[in-house]
Every structure is written in C-alpha cells, then in structure tokens.
Design a protein around this motif. Structure first.
Motif, PDB file in Angstrom:
ATOM      1  N   VAL A  77     -37.493  16.693 -13.744  1.00 22.64           N
ATOM      2  CA  VAL A  77     -38.611  16.534 -14.691  1.00 22.64           C
ATOM      3  C   VAL A  77     -38.113  15.812 -15.943  1.00 22.64           C
ATOM      4  O   VAL A  77     -38.743  14.869 -16.426  1.00 22.64           O
ATOM      5  CB  VAL A  77     -39.225  17.902 -15.057  1.00 22.64           C
ATOM      6  CG1 VAL A  77     -40.171  17.784 -16.242  1.00 22.64           C
ATOM      7  CG2 VAL A  77     -39.961  18.492 -13.859  1.00 22.64           C
ATOM      8  N   PHE A  78     -36.962  16.236 -16.447  1.00 22.51           N
ATOM      9  CA  PHE A  78     -36.385  15.606 -17.636  1.00 22.51           C
ATOM     10  C   PHE A  78     -36.071  14.131 -17.384  1.00 22.51           C
ATOM     11  O   PHE A  78     -36.331  13.276 -18.232  1.00 22.51           O
ATOM     12  CB  PHE A  78     -35.126  16.359 -18.066  1.00 22.51           C
ATOM     13  CG  PHE A  78     -34.463  15.783 -19.278  1.00 22.51           C
ATOM     14  CD1 PHE A  78     -35.084  15.823 -20.508  1.00 22.51           C
ATOM     15  CD2 PHE A  78     -33.216  15.192 -19.177  1.00 22.51           C
ATOM     16  CE1 PHE A  78     -34.477  15.283 -21.638  1.00 22.51           C
ATOM     17  CE2 PHE A  78     -32.601  14.653 -20.291  1.00 22.51           C
ATOM     18  CZ  PHE A  78     -33.236  14.696 -21.528  1.00 22.51           C
ATOM     19  N   LEU A  79     -35.530  13.830 -16.210  1.00 26.90           N
ATOM     20  CA  LEU A  79     -35.226  12.445 -15.856  1.00 26.90           C
ATOM     21  C   LEU A  79     -36.494  11.602 -15.880  1.00 26.90           C
ATOM     22  O   LEU A  79     -36.515  10.515 -16.457  1.00 26.90           O
ATOM     23  CB  LEU A  79     -34.577  12.379 -14.465  1.00 26.90           C
ATOM     24  CG  LEU A  79     -34.310  10.976 -13.913  1.00 26.90           C
ATOM     25  CD1 LEU A  79     -33.264  10.257 -14.752  1.00 26.90           C
ATOM     26  CD2 LEU A  79     -33.865  11.049 -12.468  1.00 26.90           C
ATOM     27  N   ASN A  80     -37.559  12.095 -15.251  1.00 30.70           N
ATOM     28  CA  ASN A  80     -38.827  11.357 -15.255  1.00 30.70           C
ATOM     29  C   ASN A  80     -39.342  11.153 -16.675  1.00 30.70           C
ATOM     30  O   ASN A  80     -39.708  10.038 -17.053  1.00 30.70           O
ATOM     31  CB  ASN A  80     -39.877  12.090 -14.416  1.00 30.70           C
ATOM     32  CG  ASN A  80     -39.682  11.876 -12.941  1.00 30.70           C
ATOM     33  OD1 ASN A  80     -39.962  10.821 -12.410  1.00 30.70           O
ATOM     34  ND2 ASN A  80     -39.167  12.891 -12.261  1.00 30.70           N
ATOM     35  N   LEU A  81     -39.379  12.222 -17.453  1.00 31.11           N
ATOM     36  CA  LEU A  81     -39.946  12.138 -18.815  1.00 31.11           C
ATOM     37  C   LEU A  81     -39.096  11.270 -19.740  1.00 31.11           C
ATOM     38  O   LEU A  81     -39.613  10.709 -20.710  1.00 31.11           O
ATOM     39  CB  LEU A  81     -40.110  13.537 -19.399  1.00 31.11           C
ATOM     40  CG  LEU A  81     -41.186  14.400 -18.739  1.00 31.11           C
ATOM     41  CD1 LEU A  81     -41.201  15.791 -19.354  1.00 31.11           C
ATOM     42  CD2 LEU A  81     -42.558  13.746 -18.844  1.00 31.11           C
ATOM     43  N   VAL A  96     -32.437   4.808 -20.987  1.00 38.80           N
ATOM     44  CA  VAL A  96     -32.337   6.269 -21.115  1.00 38.80           C
ATOM     45  C   VAL A  96     -32.276   6.942 -19.739  1.00 38.80           C
ATOM     46  O   VAL A  96     -31.361   7.732 -19.475  1.00 38.80           O
ATOM     47  CB  VAL A  96     -33.478   6.834 -21.993  1.00 38.80           C
ATOM     48  CG1 VAL A  96     -33.447   8.353 -22.015  1.00 38.80           C
ATOM     49  CG2 VAL A  96     -33.386   6.268 -23.410  1.00 38.80           C
ATOM     50  N   PRO A  97     -33.225   6.641 -18.806  1.00 40.12           N
ATOM     51  CA  PRO A  97     -33.111   7.269 -17.475  1.00 40.12           C
ATOM     52  C   PRO A  97     -31.829   6.872 -16.729  1.00 40.12           C
ATOM     53  O   PRO A  97     -31.255   7.685 -16.016  1.00 40.12           O
ATOM     54  CB  PRO A  97     -34.339   6.781 -16.712  1.00 40.12           C
ATOM     55  CG  PRO A  97     -35.269   6.251 -17.726  1.00 40.12           C
ATOM     56  CD  PRO A  97     -34.450   5.860 -18.913  1.00 40.12           C
ATOM     57  N   LEU A  98     -31.388   5.624 -16.908  1.00 39.31           N
ATOM     58  CA  LEU A  98     -30.166   5.167 -16.242  1.00 39.31           C
ATOM     59  C   LEU A  98     -28.965   5.987 -16.717  1.00 39.31           C
ATOM     60  O   LEU A  98     -28.114   6.384 -15.919  1.00 39.31           O
ATOM     61  CB  LEU A  98     -29.932   3.682 -16.500  1.00 39.31           C
ATOM     62  CG  LEU A  98     -28.661   3.082 -15.897  1.00 39.31           C
ATOM     63  CD1 LEU A  98     -28.679   3.186 -14.377  1.00 39.31           C
ATOM     64  CD2 LEU A  98     -28.485   1.638 -16.334  1.00 39.31           C
ATOM     65  N   THR A  99     -28.903   6.266 -18.007  1.00 42.32           N
ATOM     66  CA  THR A  99     -27.806   7.064 -18.562  1.00 42.32           C
ATOM     67  C   THR A  99     -27.801   8.465 -17.954  1.00 42.32           C
ATOM     68  O   THR A  99     -26.757   8.955 -17.509  1.00 42.32           O
ATOM     69  CB  THR A  99     -27.934   7.149 -20.097  1.00 42.32           C
ATOM     70  OG1 THR A  99     -27.952   5.820 -20.631  1.00 42.32           O
ATOM     71  CG2 THR A  99     -26.781   7.920 -20.700  1.00 42.32           C
ATOM     72  N   LEU A 175     -47.945   7.182 -14.711  1.00 41.06           N
ATOM     73  CA  LEU A 175     -47.067   7.421 -13.563  1.00 41.06           C
ATOM     74  C   LEU A 175     -45.875   8.307 -13.918  1.00 41.06           C
ATOM     75  O   LEU A 175     -45.442   9.135 -13.110  1.00 41.06           O
ATOM     76  CB  LEU A 175     -46.583   6.096 -12.971  1.00 41.06           C
ATOM     77  CG  LEU A 175     -47.580   5.383 -12.064  1.00 41.06           C
ATOM     78  CD1 LEU A 175     -47.067   4.014 -11.649  1.00 41.06           C
ATOM     79  CD2 LEU A 175     -47.889   6.217 -10.836  1.00 41.06           C
ATOM     80  N   ILE A 176     -45.352   8.146 -15.121  1.00 38.45           N
ATOM     81  CA  ILE A 176     -44.224   8.985 -15.536  1.00 38.45           C
ATOM     82  C   ILE A 176     -44.648  10.449 -15.589  1.00 38.45           C
ATOM     83  O   ILE A 176     -43.976  11.329 -15.045  1.00 38.45           O
ATOM     84  CB  ILE A 176     -43.674   8.510 -16.898  1.00 38.45           C
ATOM     85  CG1 ILE A 176     -42.954   7.170 -16.732  1.00 38.45           C
ATOM     86  CG2 ILE A 176     -42.732   9.558 -17.498  1.00 38.45           C
ATOM     87  CD1 ILE A 176     -42.616   6.488 -18.035  1.00 38.45           C
ATOM     88  N   ILE A 177     -45.767  10.718 -16.229  1.00 34.44           N
ATOM     89  CA  ILE A 177     -46.240  12.101 -16.343  1.00 34.44           C
ATOM     90  C   ILE A 177     -46.630  12.656 -14.974  1.00 34.44           C
ATOM     91  O   ILE A 177     -46.292  13.786 -14.620  1.00 34.44           O
ATOM     92  CB  ILE A 177     -47.400  12.189 -17.354  1.00 34.44           C
ATOM     93  CG1 ILE A 177     -46.857  11.878 -18.757  1.00 34.44           C
ATOM     94  CG2 ILE A 177     -48.063  13.562 -17.325  1.00 34.44           C
ATOM     95  CD1 ILE A 177     -47.892  11.648 -19.812  1.00 34.44           C
ATOM     96  N   PHE A 178     -47.317  11.836 -14.174  1.00 33.53           N
ATOM     97  CA  PHE A 178     -47.718  12.233 -12.822  1.00 33.53           C
ATOM     98  C   PHE A 178     -46.494  12.627 -11.989  1.00 33.53           C
ATOM     99  O   PHE A 178     -46.482  13.653 -11.322  1.00 33.53           O
ATOM    100  CB  PHE A 178     -48.486  11.079 -12.169  1.00 33.53           C
ATOM    101  CG  PHE A 178     -48.791  11.268 -10.716  1.00 33.53           C
ATOM    102  CD1 PHE A 178     -49.809  12.116 -10.300  1.00 33.53           C
ATOM    103  CD2 PHE A 178     -48.066  10.570  -9.744  1.00 33.53           C
ATOM    104  CE1 PHE A 178     -50.101  12.279  -8.949  1.00 33.53           C
ATOM    105  CE2 PHE A 178     -48.348  10.729  -8.406  1.00 33.53           C
ATOM    106  CZ  PHE A 178     -49.372  11.587  -8.004  1.00 33.53           C
ATOM    107  N   ASN A 179     -45.439  11.803 -12.056  1.00 30.89           N
ATOM    108  CA  ASN A 179     -44.238  12.076 -11.262  1.00 30.89           C
ATOM    109  C   ASN A 179     -43.388  13.199 -11.841  1.00 30.89           C
ATOM    110  O   ASN A 179     -42.679  13.878 -11.095  1.00 30.89           O
ATOM    111  CB  ASN A 179     -43.424  10.792 -11.084  1.00 30.89           C
ATOM    112  CG  ASN A 179     -44.041   9.898 -10.035  1.00 30.89           C
ATOM    113  OD1 ASN A 179     -44.202  10.292  -8.894  1.00 30.89           O
ATOM    114  ND2 ASN A 179     -44.432   8.695 -10.437  1.00 30.89           N
ATOM    115  N   ALA A 180     -43.452  13.426 -13.144  1.00 29.25           N
ATOM    116  CA  ALA A 180     -42.766  14.590 -13.722  1.00 29.25           C
ATOM    117  C   ALA A 180     -43.393  15.868 -13.168  1.00 29.25           C
ATOM    118  O   ALA A 180     -42.684  16.817 -12.818  1.00 29.25           O
ATOM    119  CB  ALA A 180     -42.854  14.553 -15.247  1.00 29.25           C
ATOM    120  N   ILE A 181     -44.715  15.874 -13.050  1.00 27.85           N
ATOM    121  CA  ILE A 181     -45.415  17.032 -12.483  1.00 27.85           C
ATOM    122  C   ILE A 181     -45.041  17.195 -11.005  1.00 27.85           C
ATOM    123  O   ILE A 181     -44.776  18.308 -10.544  1.00 27.85           O
ATOM    124  CB  ILE A 181     -46.943  16.886 -12.660  1.00 27.85           C
ATOM    125  CG1 ILE A 181     -47.305  16.972 -14.151  1.00 27.85           C
ATOM    126  CG2 ILE A 181     -47.697  17.952 -11.865  1.00 27.85           C
ATOM    127  CD1 ILE A 181     -48.716  16.560 -14.488  1.00 27.85           C
TER     128      ILE A 181
END
Length: 199
Positions: A77-81, A96-99, A175-181
């Motif tokens: 979830v954190f990675l997605n957000l 940020v997600p790559l890191t 899409l980010i929020i949808f996939n975090a869920i």
C-alpha cells in the motif's frame, strides 16, 4: 514469519542438495557459525545474507521466506501511495516508488510484480506528460499552424493539450489510490496503459 519455518525450509533445501552446513557456508561465503545460528532459529537472515542463501539453495529470496499478509499489504500500500509524489513533480512519481522498490524488492512477497507494474505505468505516464508539455510549448511559442482537426468548437489545440494533461493527472491519481486499495485487499494491481520497461 516464525524462525522455525525458516529453519525448516533452509535445512530441507540444504539436505535436498546434499550439502553440509560447512559446504553451505563456503558457497554463501557466510561464517559457519552464522549458518548454524540461522538453522537453529537463533537469527534470521536479512538483506545480503538472505540473497546469498537463496542463490546457494537455487531459490528466490521470496520463496525462501514467506512474509505475513500484514507486512506484505502494508508495504505494498505504501509503495503504491508513494507514487502520489508525482503531484509535486511528475518525475517524483517514478523516483520515490523506485527507491522504495529497490530497498525492499527482495524482502517482501509480491513486491517485485507490484513494483514493476507501478514503475512501468509511472514511466509511461511521465513520457506522455512530457510529450504533452513539449507539444504545448511548440504550439504556443513557435506559433505552429494548428491543424483544424485539433480544434474542438472554440477550444484550440493548446487548450486540448492542457485538458489532456489534467486528465492524465486525474487518471494517475485515481489508479494509484485504486491500486493501493487492491494491495490492501491482497489483490493484484492493475496499471494500464503501460509500456513494459521493467520485465
């Protein structure tokens, strides 16, 4: 995960390969005492030690350790957000997600697939945004002829490009929020359209 599960898994794999603890220590270039402590459940391998053991036992680190759903879901979830950093600057949605992905990719189950899908989408999205900006500035500052088919009523091509960029931002955020869920629910993420830069 419990130490006993990891202990059992390493012992089984080592026995299946016909290796002694000393031979496993030699292959992994770990101290024999470290291998013994891992197999006795006194310590858990992390980072480089986990990678070395996995390589020596011909398995992936994720196969060697099964992480709990809570740990897995929270980090996913954190990675997605983390991709919401694109709001500050589009490229931050990749950096940020790559890191986070690079720091945790061998430690959490399902992070490889989620990270690659997210990063492929964000890289594709960044390319589209930057191409839109370039097209916008070419039309605006170079006073290029605007083809008639780009005009929609009283709205010209620059306005269409601006509206397109707003749409890109909206779709990305959604899409980010949808996939975090979806990650929180333990489901696979869906990031489309995306060019597969990372395989």
């Amino acid at each position: 995960m419990k130490n006993t599960d990891l202990t059992k898994k390493i012992k089984e794999l080592r026995a299946k390969m016909g290796l002694s603890q000393g031979e496993l220590a030699d292959i992994t270039q770990l101290n024999l005492r470290t291998v013994q402590r891992i197999e006795n459940g006194e310590t858990e391998p992390h980072g480089d030690s986990l990678k070395r053991l996995a390589n020596a036992l011909n398995v992936l680190p994720n196969d060697l350790i099964e992480w709990t759903e809570k740990e897995d879901r929270g980090l996913l979830v954190f990675l997605n957000l983390s991709a919401l950093a694109f709001i500050a600057f589009p490229l931050m949605g990749v950096i940020v997600p790559l890191t986070i992905y690079m720091l945790k990719k061998d430690q959490v189950k399902n992070i490889n697939e989620t990270g690659k899908r997210l990063l492929n989408f964000q890289i594709t999205w960044c390319l589209l945004i930057f191409l839109s900006y370039i097209l916008f500035f070419c039309l605006l500052f170079l006073h290029l002829d605007i083809p008639v088919h780009l005009n929609i009523g009283a709205v010209g091509a620059p306005e269409v490009i601006i509206l397109g960029a707003i749409l890109y931002y909206g779709v990305n955020g959604f899409l980010i929020i949808f996939n975090a869920i979806r990650s929180y629910q333990g489901k696979q993420v869906i990031y489309q359209p995306a060019i597969r830069f990372l395989r």
